[in-house]
Design a protein around this motif. Structure first.
Motif, mmCIF file in Angstrom:
data_model
loop_
_atom_site.group_PDB
_atom_site.id
_atom_site.type_symbol
_atom_site.label_atom_id
_atom_site.label_comp_id
_atom_site.label_asym_id
_atom_site.label_seq_id
_atom_site.Cartn_x
_atom_site.Cartn_y
_atom_site.Cartn_z
ATOM 1 N N TYR A 1 3.917 12.286 1.581
ATOM 2 C CA TYR A 1 2.743 13.063 1.989
ATOM 3 C C TYR A 1 2.665 13.246 3.501
ATOM 4 C CZ TYR A 1 0.695 12.738 -2.711
ATOM 5 O OH TYR A 1 0.446 12.836 -4.055
ATOM 6 N N CYS A 2 3.038 12.174 4.251
ATOM 7 C CA CYS A 2 2.900 12.284 5.707
ATOM 8 C C CYS A 2 3.904 13.285 6.278
ATOM 9 C CB CYS A 2 3.054 10.918 6.367
ATOM 10 S SG CYS A 2 4.623 10.117 6.031
ATOM 11 N N GLN B 1 8.986 7.249 2.636
ATOM 12 C CA GLN B 1 8.318 7.590 3.898
ATOM 13 C C GLN B 1 9.318 7.569 5.057
ATOM 14 O OE1 GLN B 1 4.879 5.077 4.590
ATOM 15 N NE2 GLN B 1 4.933 5.558 6.777
ATOM 16 N N LEU C 1 4.422 16.228 4.694
ATOM 17 C CA LEU C 1 4.081 17.523 4.105
ATOM 18 C C LEU C 1 2.987 18.275 4.854
ATOM 19 C CD1 LEU C 1 4.137 16.609 0.290
ATOM 20 C CD2 LEU C 1 5.894 17.775 1.616
ATOM 21 N N GLY C 2 2.007 17.566 5.401
ATOM 22 C CA GLY C 2 0.883 18.245 6.039
ATOM 23 C C GLY C 2 -0.076 18.796 5.005
ATOM 24 N N LEU C 3 -1.009 19.662 5.472
ATOM 25 C CA LEU C 3 -2.093 20.125 4.607
ATOM 26 C C LEU C 3 -1.666 21.281 3.698
ATOM 27 C CD1 LEU C 3 -5.049 19.205 4.315
ATOM 28 C CD2 LEU C 3 -5.696 21.055 5.862
ATOM 29 N N PHE C 4 -0.715 22.104 4.164
ATOM 30 C CA PHE C 4 -0.450 23.352 3.448
ATOM 31 C C PHE C 4 0.907 23.405 2.743
ATOM 32 C CE2 PHE C 4 -3.558 24.466 6.697
ATOM 33 C CZ PHE C 4 -4.523 25.086 5.919
ATOM 34 N N ARG C 5 1.754 22.354 2.909
ATOM 35 C CA ARG C 5 3.054 22.404 2.259
ATOM 36 C C ARG C 5 3.087 21.445 1.071
ATOM 37 N NH1 ARG C 5 8.317 20.758 2.137
ATOM 38 N NH2 ARG C 5 8.181 18.939 3.486
ATOM 39 N N PHE C 6 3.676 21.887 -0.004
ATOM 40 C CA PHE C 6 3.750 21.047 -1.196
ATOM 41 C C PHE C 6 5.153 20.470 -1.343
ATOM 42 C CE2 PHE C 6 -0.040 23.387 -1.822
ATOM 43 C CZ PHE C 6 -0.867 22.512 -2.489
ATOM 44 N N MET D 1 3.861 9.670 -2.890
ATOM 45 C CA MET D 1 2.862 9.527 -1.827
ATOM 46 C C MET D 1 3.531 9.217 -0.487
ATOM 47 S SD MET D 1 -0.162 7.371 -3.717
ATOM 48 C CE MET D 1 -0.867 7.949 -5.261
ATOM 49 N N TYR E 1 6.434 7.454 -10.330
ATOM 50 C CA TYR E 1 6.924 8.609 -9.564
ATOM 51 C C TYR E 1 5.847 9.117 -8.604
ATOM 52 C CZ TYR E 1 9.245 13.091 -8.711
ATOM 53 O OH TYR E 1 9.861 14.183 -8.118
ATOM 54 N N ASP E 2 4.609 9.217 -9.103
ATOM 55 C CA ASP E 2 3.504 9.708 -8.260
ATOM 56 C C ASP E 2 3.337 8.827 -7.024
ATOM 57 O OD1 ASP E 2 2.944 11.652 -10.159
ATOM 58 O OD2 ASP E 2 1.432 10.427 -11.187
ATOM 59 N N VAL E 3 3.414 7.510 -7.242
ATOM 60 C CA VAL E 3 3.170 6.578 -6.132
ATOM 61 C C VAL E 3 4.259 6.725 -5.067
ATOM 62 C CG1 VAL E 3 3.027 4.143 -5.480
ATOM 63 C CG2 VAL E 3 1.897 4.940 -7.558
ATOM 64 N N ARG F 1 8.239 3.507 -2.087
ATOM 65 C CA ARG F 1 7.354 4.426 -1.351
ATOM 66 C C ARG F 1 7.623 4.331 0.149
ATOM 67 N NH1 ARG F 1 0.850 3.864 -1.544
ATOM 68 N NH2 ARG F 1 1.235 2.412 0.157
ATOM 69 N N LEU G 1 5.890 3.459 10.404
ATOM 70 C CA LEU G 1 5.548 2.215 9.724
ATOM 71 C C LEU G 1 5.067 2.472 8.302
ATOM 72 C CD1 LEU G 1 3.699 -0.647 11.396
ATOM 73 C CD2 LEU G 1 2.654 0.305 9.383
#
Lengths: 258, 280
Positions: A101-102, A154, A104-109, A98, A93-95, A150, A75
């Motif tokens: 992000y879901c 996602q 990517l997790g904590l350690f992957r860029f 985002m 682009y930044d937005v 965005r 969702l």
């Protein structure tokens, strides 16, 4: 659990600050539907979206997305203008990034694949050329398209847009509807909450009329009738013209504050 | 001129002060960028004043202040975060209550420590205004360790902090634990305040946290720019403040804050001369 794809809301009751904001709400929306959620201010539209999105506690009932209560990645939420921190210095682009992000997790860029997805999403809503503009430098309609991009980034199958037409002129509303229809055509469920559909009602597949409970749910020509609109806006607050012209339903709602 | 610049560093205490000043100038604005964009400046000031309690307890018991300041500062930060969410009164009121109460308790404990443990008692003026020229080797080592911890925290949580700052509701919907992210930021804030105490002091640590970031906010277009330019302004302010402290014998905290405020003034003029044009 019914395992049906789409959004299934069963006997939903939501309380906010001890007040029943939604009572016994039931509906099912299958994949590939563009749904307008219509109701006056305070009718519980945002509460309904909050419950579907899992950010508000449910007092009773269930919300199932594609037959499961797990919302992870399923969702996307396009928030009201007021809940966004527009002073935050983020570019278009930044937005949109985002939305990745879901994934990517904590350690992957973000990698090349993520950047390509962001580019594709921005091109689809026609904003790639404005990728370096700050979000505050965009018009209301452009901002909504940024948030839709965005949601695309996602890769959500269900998209909720809360008061998406607030501060957006009619021409830009048309542009947003066209993008949303293309999402619908891909099999996504798209729900858009608004307190005033003006003459865009006929562009939706289904309309949910809500005023703390479901007043009507169905195609626009069925959902709108004088009794429902009076229940939504009150006998003193509504002037409705409901006429069928050339097979199209033309609906106008006007609010009076007296 | 060269003697003016490098002359002070023939003294080891000035080298230590330079290292701590640079770390303060670098780190505080980096965390400050998140703080100002989230509108949390008052909480930062309150937290800085509240950390006087664990520092005073260390003074009373004869410990090095970091022993209690680090865990105590984090605990107070988390308490503030919890109270601001759960008391049912406004954010600034609940923070103000904790701020005033903790600061009062801290000053009382400090005054008791002067009688109980006079040889380890902390000079209250140094605590309030900072005295970077008096930093010890331990201060430098602890500051370096804390710097690594804060840098790691920023590195890991940057994306989540950005998303929750820009769109908290949208962040929750995609599964980001926004409460956890808020507490992580408060813990990082507590750590940088502890690092900044020796240089800027309790009263003016917020100046180094907020002013360079605010100046950078006026100059940068993107958030990463706010972080990087803020850090650069912070280092310049801290090192220039160190020179003023050495040559003019000013307290280091006010000296650094004055330089940062001057840079902020220039940034404001620049912003007025070249405003960002909005579509609406």
């Amino acid at each position: 659990m019914n395992n049906e794809p789409g959004v299934t809301v069963t006997d939903l009751t939501v309380e906010r600050d001890g007040f029943r904001a939604l009572v016994n709400v039931n509906f099912h929306i299958g994949p590939g539907n563009l749904v307008g959620v219509l109701g006056p201010n305070g009718a519980g539209k945002s509460t309904l979206f909050g419950a579907i999105a899992g950010v508000l506690p449910i007092a009773r009932g269930t919300v199932e997305l594609h037959g499961t209560k797990d919302r992870a990645g399923a969702l996307a939420y396009v928030p009201q203008r007021d809940s966004i921190n527009l002073r935050f210095p983020a570019t278009v682009y930044d937005v949109v990034m985002m939305g990745r992000y879901c994934h990517l997790g904590l350690f992957r860029f973000a990698g090349r694949k993520d950047r390509e997805i962001v580019r594709t999403c921005l091109e689809r809503v026609g904003l790639w050329e404005r990728r370096d503009a700050l979000i505050e430098e965009n018009s209301g309609g452009q901002r909504q398209r940024v948030f839709i991009a965005r949601a695309l980034a996602q890769d959500a199958r269900i998209v909720l847009l809360d008061e998406a037409f607030s501060g957006v002129d009619v021409g830009a509303q048309e542009g947003i509807i066209e993008v949303l229809q293309s999402l619908r055509d891909e099999g996504r469920v798209v729900m858009l909450a608004t307190h005033d559909l003006t003459n865009l009602a006929q562009r939706f597949d289904q309309i949910i009329c809500i005023n703390r409970h479901i007043c009507a749910y169905g195609p626009p020509e069925e959902a709108f009738n004088p009794e429902v609109l009076e229940e939504l806006y009150g006998s003193h607050g509504l002037v409705m013209a409901h006429s069928h012209m050339g097979g199209e339903t033309h609906i106008e709602t006007h609010m009076h504050n007296d | 001129m060269i003697d003016f610049i490098i002359g002070p560093f023939q003294y080891s205490f000035m080298l230590r002060a330079l290292i701590v000043s640079a770390l303060v100038g670098l780190l505080l604005p980096m965390v400050g960028a998140y703080i100002i964009t989230r509108g949390r400046a008052f909480m930062s000031d309150a937290l800085a004043h509240s950390i006087v309690v664990p520092v005073a307890v260390a003074s009373l018991l004869g410990f090095t202040s970091y022993v209690t300041a680090v865990p105590g500062g984090i605990a107070i930060a988390l308490l503030m975060g919890y109270l601001s969410r759960h008391t049912g009164i406004s954010d600034d009121t609940s923070i103000g209550v904790v701020f005033a109460g903790m600061f009062a308790i801290g000053l009382i404990i400090l005054s008791i420590s002067v009688d109980v443990n006079p040889e380890r008692a902390i000079n209250i003026e140094d605590l309030l205004l900072g005295q970077v020229l008096g930093v010890t080797r331990t201060d430098v080592l602890v500051s370096l360790v804390l710097t690594v911890a804060v840098a790691a925290g920023i590195f890991l949580f940057h994306r989540h902090l950005v998303f929750t700052t820009f769109d908290p509701l949208g962040a929750r919907v995609v599964g980001i634990k926004t409460t956890v992210v808020e507490y992580v930021l408060l813990a990082l804030l507590a750590l940088v305040i502890v690092i900044g105490l020796s240089a800027a002091g309790i009263v003016l640590v917020m100046a180094m946290l907020v002013i360079p970031s605010a100046a950078a906010y006026l100059l940068a277009r993107r958030f990463t720019g706010v972080i990087l330019i803020g850090a650069a302004i912070g280092v310049v302010s801290a090192v220039a403040g160190l020179y003023l402290s050495f040559y003019a014998n000013w307290p280091s905290g006010p000296a650094m804050a004055c330089v940062a405020a001057a840079i902020f003034g220039v940034a404001t003029l620049h912003k007025r001369a070249f405003p960002v044009k909005s579509v609406e």
